[in-house]
Design an enzyme around this catalytic site. Structure first.
Site, PDB file in Angstrom:
ATOM      1  N   GLN A  10       0.817  -1.226   0.000  1.00  0.00           N
ATOM      2  CA  GLN A  10       0.000   0.000   0.000  1.00  0.00           C
ATOM      3  C   GLN A  10       0.848   1.272   0.000  1.00  0.00           C
ATOM      4  OE1 GLN A  10      -3.884   0.762   2.256  1.00  0.00           O
ATOM      5  NE2 GLN A  10      -2.346   1.606   3.616  1.00  0.00           N
ATOM      6  N   ASP A  61     -14.321  -4.459   0.528  1.00  0.00           N
ATOM      7  CA  ASP A  61     -13.115  -3.650   0.710  1.00  0.00           C
ATOM      8  C   ASP A  61     -12.810  -3.409   2.198  1.00  0.00           C
ATOM      9  OD1 ASP A  61     -10.836  -2.271  -0.068  1.00  0.00           O
ATOM     10  OD2 ASP A  61     -11.883  -0.408  -0.518  1.00  0.00           O
ATOM     11  N   HIS A  88      -4.462  -2.596  -6.505  1.00  0.00           N
ATOM     12  CA  HIS A  88      -5.271  -1.401  -6.300  1.00  0.00           C
ATOM     13  C   HIS A  88      -4.829  -0.396  -7.371  1.00  0.00           C
ATOM     14  CE1 HIS A  88      -6.156  -3.260  -2.515  1.00  0.00           C
ATOM     15  NE2 HIS A  88      -6.884  -2.236  -2.101  1.00  0.00           N
TER      16      HIS A  88
HETATM   17 ZN    ZN Z   1      -8.831  -2.230  -1.152  1.00  0.00          ZN
END
Ligand code: ZN
Length: 422
Positions: free
Chosen positions: A159, A316, A217
């Protein structure tokens, strides 16, 4: 698998499988559906009576973050409501993560999903130099504790970026060695477009080494200058990974000029990329800084479907810094998806149901999904006659069968203490 002549040990009578158009009995032996026995002799099989109600072969949740779930119980609120602030708040909380408390939070969410009829989950777990591999280890521990009742795929998710976050590349390799199934990505979260392209290249290097699928993502931003979906599609073609790549969110696609959007959608189709929209989270996060009228923040669901692209949706987030609600209920997220993507016609409502079952199973590349003999014996009886009624009523999932066993029974009780006068 040959199932002829096998004796069932569980029979679901009077089931109405979604889109089947008929009520029939379904036969299970062990953890598989089997063909109806020839002789009619079913021995000492147990019975469940679906009474003509709607059945699906388990809902499939293709995009969730079990490692972060429930952390809004002990972090400060997200004041701006934006993605950036949501990520910042997590940094501090992540330093305090332990494997056991991640497993405990993830476990609560897995059981909530199961009670709502979800029998398969794909979870991203953060991989970065803040939490290291603890999110992976915590969710892997939750997976171990629930192995009998939930199939879980784990995505190693950088992320914080791969180049931007020192050490992340090494951690990504180690995450795959440690048992992650799918290589994740967040290419827009890099300093320059060249770094975004390099981020995607690294993900392909890892995926090829481990013969793994990819689930990134992509362009989860209001910035219509974000171009990483196009980059991902191009690299998918270069590496020959068609059918093995998923792009989640793709919010920026909604804001592209029409010509460019249409060109990118065609490229996505050519690359065989699966798409996932996360309408609950993105309705909540996107467009926060827009003046009115504010954008909806949802990718071009209908245009993607019209091109024949596989589109699914996910929960999510569950009670984290991105989104304050969520209980992993596909009927709840499906209702939100229908609103967000303007899916109101009868066939569009059926399509919503497809997104949370067959389309999500294709994302996860599950090859034993459905009611055919030999398929995994997962089944959910829904207290509704059809998909529209299930979504409208947010219908009770009266029975959840996983791996051929009844795992959950739900009931709703209502007592009227008043009589109408006319
Ligand atoms: Zn996500």
């Amino acid at each position: 698998m040959a199932t002829e002549g096998v004796t069932p040990n569980l029979i679901v009578k009077n089931a109405s499988p979604w889109r089947d158009g008929e009520v029939r009995d379904l036969y299970i032996a062990g953890d598989r559906f089997i063909a109806p026995p020839n002789s009619g002799d079913v021995g000492g099989a147990d019975f469940v009576d679906a009474a003509g109600r709607l059945c699906v072969a388990g809902f499939v949740e293709p995009h969730i973050h079990l490692d972060k779930a429930m952390i809004n119980e002990d972090v400060r609120p997200n004041i701006s409501g934006t993605l950036d602030e949501a990520i910042e708040i997590i940094w501090e909380r992540k330093r305090a993560y332990t494997i056991d408390e991640i497993a405990e939070r993830a476990g609560r969410v897995i059981r909530s999903a199961l009670a709502n009829g979800v029998t398969r989950i794909r979870s991203h777990v953060d991989i970065d130099n803040i939490g290291g591999l603890r999110p992976l280890e915590g969710v892997a521990e939750a997976r171990r504790r629930h192995a009998e009742v939930m199939d879980i795929q784990i995505v190693a998710f950088p992320q914080e970026g791969i180049l931007k976050n020192k050490g992340a590349e090494d951690l990504m390799w180690r995450a795959m060695e440690a048992g992650a199934d799918v290589v994740g990505g967040m290419p827009f979260n890099e300093k320059h477009p060249q770094d975004s392209a390099r981020h995607i290249s690294i993900v392909f290097e890892i995926a090829k080494k481990f013969d793994a699928d990819i689930d990134m993502h992509v362009d989860e931003t209001d910035d219509v200058g974000a171009r990483t979906l196009e980059m991902l599609a191009e690299q998918t073609l270069v590496h020959g990974w068609q059918g093995r790549v998923t792009a989640g969110h793709t919010c920026a696609l909604a804001g592209y000029p029409e010509d460019y959007a249409s060109a990118v959608i065609k490229l996505v189709r050519e690359a065989g990329i699966h798409m996932i929209t996360n309408p609950a989270t993105n309705l909540m996060l996107q467009g926060r800084l827009d003046p009115q009228p504010k954008r909806r923040g949802i990718t071009r669901v209908k245009e993607l479907l019209a091109e024949g692209i596989n589109v699914s949706f996910g929960q999510d987030c569950v009670k984290d810094t991105f989104y304050p609600f969520g209980r992993v209920d596909p009927l709840e997220v499906g209702l939100i998806a229908a609103h967000a993507a303007h899916m109101s016609l009868p066939e569009e409502i059926e399509q919503v149901f497809d997104m949370q079952t067959n389309a999500a199973a294709r994302v996860m590349r599950i090859d034993d999904y459905g009611f055919a003999p030999g398929a995994a014996a997962d089944l959910v009886i829904i207290d509704a006659a059809n998909a529209a009624e299930a979504l409208t009523k947010q219908a009770t999932r009266s029975t959840v069968i996983k791996g051929g066993k009844v795992i959950v029974e739900n009931e709703t009780r209502r007592a009227w203490h008043w009589n109408p006068t006319d």
